[in-house]
Design a protein around this motif. Structure first.
Motif, PDB file in Angstrom:
ATOM      1  N   GLU A  57      46.231  34.824  95.778  1.00 26.79           N
ATOM      2  CA  GLU A  57      45.415  33.928  94.971  1.00 26.79           C
ATOM      3  C   GLU A  57      43.945  34.245  95.192  1.00 26.79           C
ATOM      4  O   GLU A  57      43.494  34.504  96.310  1.00 26.79           O
ATOM      5  CB  GLU A  57      45.696  32.478  95.364  1.00 26.79           C
ATOM      6  N   LYS A  82      43.459  31.833  90.582  1.00 27.24           N
ATOM      7  CA  LYS A  82      44.262  32.740  89.755  1.00 27.24           C
ATOM      8  C   LYS A  82      45.113  33.599  90.677  1.00 27.24           C
ATOM      9  O   LYS A  82      44.693  33.936  91.785  1.00 27.24           O
ATOM     10  CB  LYS A  82      43.378  33.635  88.889  1.00 27.24           C
ATOM     11  N   TYR A 105      47.273  37.117  91.390  1.00 28.85           N
ATOM     12  CA  TYR A 105      47.332  38.537  91.074  1.00 28.85           C
ATOM     13  C   TYR A 105      48.509  39.153  91.826  1.00 28.85           C
ATOM     14  O   TYR A 105      48.718  38.858  93.004  1.00 28.85           O
ATOM     15  CB  TYR A 105      46.029  39.235  91.480  1.00 28.85           C
TER      16      TYR A 105
END
Length: 118
Positions: free
Chosen positions: A70, A74, A76
């Motif tokens: 994180e 967001k 990834y």
């Protein structure tokens, strides 16, 4: 986990310094086979980068781990290769096999003296 795919693109090698020393990373793009081929970005780190294997068009068997992290709320996900092998070719060309091209087999019904084409 593992996948077998064709190498389609090499991205630039990235390198840098961290608290643990110098690092380098090679991202590659591979394409899977099948009715709906997928393109996948795979990261190769450090001494696992083997330039002789990484030739466009090579079919590779990639052993990998998935890792998500994180950043700023967001997520990834990385595909990190821990082992890469060049896939061996399973099929051999028919010209190299020792299969007879024609043989004259006759059934007992065909042994009569008539020259019928069927």
């Amino acid at each position: 986990m593992q996948l077998t795919a064709t190498l389609t693109q090499l991205l630039q090698i990235q390198s840098g310094e961290s608290k643990n020393g110098t690092w380098k990373k090679q991202d590659i793009i591979v394409s899977t086979d099948g009715q709906y081929p997928k393109k996948i970005c795979v990261s190769i780190w450090g001494d696992k980068i083997n330039e002789s294997q990484l030739q466009i068009g090579n079919v590779l068997t990639i052993f990998y781990e998935l890792e998500s992290r994180e950043y700023n709320n967001k997520w990834y996900t990385d595909v990190k290769a821990w082992k890469i092998e060049t896939a061996s070719s399973v099929s051999t060309p028919l010209a190299n096999t020792n299969i007879p091209t024609s043989q004259n087999f006759q059934s007992p019904e065909e042994e009569d003296d008539e020259d019928l084409p069927f």
